[in-house]
Design an enzyme around this catalytic site. Structure first.
Site, PDB file in Angstrom:
ATOM      1  N   PRO A 124       0.930  -1.309   0.154  1.00 22.37           N
ATOM      2  CA  PRO A 124      -0.087  -0.119   0.068  1.00 22.37           C
ATOM      3  C   PRO A 124       0.919   1.265  -0.163  1.00 22.37           C
ATOM      4  CG  PRO A 124      -0.099  -1.096   2.192  1.00 22.37           C
ATOM      5  CD  PRO A 124       0.546  -2.038   0.992  1.00 22.37           C
ATOM      6  N   GLY A 126       2.802   4.692   0.966  1.00 22.62           N
ATOM      7  CA  GLY A 126       3.312   5.312   2.245  1.00 22.62           C
ATOM      8  C   GLY A 126       4.127   4.118   3.050  1.00 22.62           C
ATOM      9  N   GLY A 128       7.242   2.724   2.220  1.00 20.95           N
ATOM     10  CA  GLY A 128       8.463   2.906   2.260  1.00 20.95           C
ATOM     11  C   GLY A 128       9.203   2.210   1.132  1.00 20.95           C
ATOM     12  N   LYS A 129       8.474   1.935   0.093  1.00 20.14           N
ATOM     13  CA  LYS A 129       8.974   1.451  -1.017  1.00 20.14           C
ATOM     14  C   LYS A 129      10.210   2.060  -1.808  1.00 20.14           C
ATOM     15  CE  LYS A 129       4.836   0.567  -2.823  1.00 20.14           C
ATOM     16  NZ  LYS A 129       4.087   1.176  -1.842  1.00 20.14           N
ATOM     17  N   HIS A 377     -28.237  10.574  18.730  1.00 23.54           N
ATOM     18  CA  HIS A 377     -27.551   9.651  17.452  1.00 23.54           C
ATOM     19  C   HIS A 377     -26.358   9.207  18.045  1.00 23.54           C
ATOM     20  CE1 HIS A 377     -27.175   8.780  13.055  1.00 23.54           C
ATOM     21  NE2 HIS A 377     -26.019   8.659  13.605  1.00 23.54           N
ATOM     22  N   GLU A 378     -25.311  10.080  18.124  1.00 18.11           N
ATOM     23  CA  GLU A 378     -23.974   9.590  18.279  1.00 18.11           C
ATOM     24  C   GLU A 378     -23.992   8.805  19.961  1.00 18.11           C
ATOM     25  OE1 GLU A 378     -22.169   9.736  16.026  1.00 18.11           O
ATOM     26  OE2 GLU A 378     -22.905  11.150  15.052  1.00 18.11           O
ATOM     27  N   HIS A 381     -24.518   5.212  19.045  1.00 21.23           N
ATOM     28  CA  HIS A 381     -23.300   4.446  18.625  1.00 21.23           C
ATOM     29  C   HIS A 381     -22.449   4.368  19.650  1.00 21.23           C
ATOM     30  CE1 HIS A 381     -24.410   4.606  14.341  1.00 21.23           C
ATOM     31  NE2 HIS A 381     -24.284   5.909  14.393  1.00 21.23           N
TER      32      HIS A 381
END
Length: 588
Positions: A124, A126, A128-129, A377-378, A381
């Site tokens: 993926p 980022g 470090g390739k 609502h929150e 959750h």
């Protein structure tokens, strides 16, 4: 004398004879013949000048267009070493073996081996390739070329091929001087896509204007990565033509390192031995790797005792080294903005929140009744997250707008997990539905802020039943000839599962009504709450710490499929039970 050599000398003798006859005729023709010859020669020179002038312009244009965005880095220029590459010790160990081969190319060839020609780094963004390729070049003390694959593409057919030829030509010259050379090509999938899938550089059109070169650019790269043994200098070619050099041509050690996020789309010819001999998967670091990376970056900044590598690593599960570096730097920026001398954990946390969710943008004009809607609502959750998710902790609950979300309730894993049980997936579904349950129970109405909640719940329910075999059948749509038909048949069962989980989570919020009310009241008063503050509210209400989450099981589903009207459901890969579902982050 061999026949091929006699043919070469015969051509030379014929040319010399022709020139001698022309010279004799001109001499015998006296001044008239010489004057005519001079006139013809003058006309020929003028035509030649005009042709050369046009050719120079054409060549200059192609030379300008053929210049690729390639950065050449000489040994020691970057200064990065193995100590600078952190978080993936196994990757470093494999890379060190490649450096050993590059340093001992001559000895390795004397043993009868061939130098490695290609290394493909997959993973993926980022992770470090490209940084790893720089470290390999610096540790091996060889020149390093950094090129982007899309920069080889050009609107003129053949210009991209010239860029690739020029890049490898220079690399071979430097390889003879330094013993080896490394070419790094980033995002190689831009030109290396499988030709059978219509890729090969995304070529289109034909003739001179081919929009990238198509498969021709890929073919050129394949040739340059594994060329025949040929002499590269004109002096060596002259010696060989004069039979003064009879030994086999030596191939310079040029290592091609490429990076891609999409290894599955690459052409098989690129992946065969002799081109990309080895493939390394560079993934995001685990907990120990993140601790190592944080220790490396935190040593470079001023911080107080609250910000430790272990604490930061626990909050950043799934982060890449590039993301970790960015968050540490942003924490220092936030500390500097508040005129502090050291960065604290609160600065680090604020940096993470801004990176993941966006800047705080309070809606000062929002009415109290709407704020109350968002708060309950929150709170729904948050209570479901706190009570149902055994391997997660509530990290932040807020009713302050961030990005496009009016509010959110987010969790962080307590440790890294690599698989999930049926109970954990059902718990995730209940977390998504808990907001709607809280709205119906405590507000007496249904709000439109559950768009992404219902979408995530439907996706996970579909995967639960139709992909991972956790329902009453082992059917998987991944093996079905027509997935759309399979999803149509599964729709009644998906809806029944969602209704069952809705009933269970509604009972949960009713049993913890005091908890819901307390969280909603604090959100209306303060705007946001941390996980520690939510746990403190629970302890004050119930006199105990967070209980062990229950084992969740669905009610028995219908025995047979019901017929349902055609509906459009998410495509492949959308219905993934491992997808991150931080509930409540949808725009309200």
């Amino acid at each position: 004398m061999k026949r091929s050599q006699w043919i070469k000398w015969r051509k030379l003798i014929l040319w010399l004879g022709t020139l001698l006859i022309i010279g004799v005729l001109l001499w015998a023709g006296a001044p008239t013949s010489i004057s005519i010859a001079v006139s013809l020669l003058s006309l020929a020179l003028q035509l030649l000048f005009a042709i050369m002038f046009m050719l120079v312009q054409f060549v200059a244009l192609f030379w300008f267009l053929a210049r690729g965005r390639t950065y050449w880095i000489l040994p020691g220029e970057t200064g990065v070493t193995w100590d600078d590459y952190r978080g993936n010790p196994e990757i470093v160990e494999n890379a060190k073996r490649i450096v050993t081969l590059l340093k001992g190319v001559k000895e390795f060839k004397e043993m009868g081996g061939e130098a490695i020609r290609g290394l493909l780094l997959c993973g993926p963004p980022g992770t470090g390739k490209s940084y790893l390729a720089q470290v390999i070049a610096n540790e091996a003390q060889v020149p390093f070329a950094y090129a982007s694959a899309p920069s080889f593409q050009n609107m003129f057919f053949g210009v991209g091929n010239l860029k690739v030829m020029g890049l490898y030509k220079k690399a071979r010259k430097l390889a003879k001087l330094y013993g080896a050379c490394i070419i790094f090509i980033d995002e190689i999938d831009a030109i290396g896509m499988s030709r059978s899938a219509g890729g090969g550089g995304a070529g289109g059109g034909g003739g001179m204007f081919s929009m990238g070169g198509g498969a021709g650019l890929l073919n050129e790269l394949l040739l340059q990565m594994d060329p025949p043994n040929i002499d590269n200098s004109w002096l060596t070619k002259l010696f060989r033509m004069l039979r003064l050099r009879r030994s086999k041509a030596d191939r310079p050690a040029v290592l091609t390192v490429a990076a891609t996020n999409l290894p599955d789309v690459l052409d098989p010819a690129l992946l065969r031995p002799g081109r990309f001999d080895r493939q390394l998967w560079v993934d995001s670091p685990d907990y120990d790797g993140r601790v190592d990376i944080f220790n490396y970056y935190l040593k470079k900044v001023k911080k107080d005792e609250s910000l430790t590598a272990e604490r930061a690593a626990l909050d950043t599960i799934g982060y890449s080294p590039a993301q970790i570096r960015h968050i540490v730097n942003e924490a220092v920026v936030i500390a500097h903005q508040r005129e502090a001398q050291e960065a604290s954990y609160e600065d680090f946390r604020a940096a993470m929140e801004t990176y993941e969710w966006g800047l705080k943008q309070p809606l000062r004009s929002m009415k109290e009744d709407e704020q109350r809607n968002v708060a309950y609502h929150e709170a729904g959750h948050a209570v479901a997250q706190f009570l149902l998710k055994p391997h997660d902790r509530v990290w932040k609950v807020t009713i302050i707008r961030r990005g496009g979300a009016l509010g959110l309730a987010a969790t962080k894993p307590t440790h890294e997990r690599y698989n999930r049980s049926d109970s954990e997936i059902l718990a995730e579904i209940q977390v998504c539905l808990a907001a709607r349950a809280a709205e119906e129970v405590f507000l007496g109405k249904k709000l439109n802020g559950v768009t992404s909640d219902l979408q995530q719940a439907t996706q996970m329910a579909g995967a639960y039943l139709g992909m991972v075999g956790m329902g009453d059948e082992l059917f998987s749509w991944l093996a079905a000839g027509s997935r759309t038909d399979a999803l149509r048949a599964l729709r009644p069962k998906i809806n029944e599962l969602l209704k069952d989980q809705m009933a269970q989570v509604k009972k949960l919020v009713e049993e913890h009504a005091d908890f819901i009310h307390a969280i909603a009241a604090e959100l209306l008063k303060r705007g946001d709450l941390t996980g520690e503050e939510i746990e403190q509210i629970y302890v004050e209400l119930y006199g105990r710490t967070r209980p062990e989450p229950p084992e969740i099981k669905p009610l028995p589903l219908m025995d047979s499929y019901a017929q349902a009207a055609p509906t459009k459901l998410p495509e492949d890969g959308d219905l993934d039970p491992d997808e991150d579902t931080e509930a409540g982050s949808d725009p309200k």
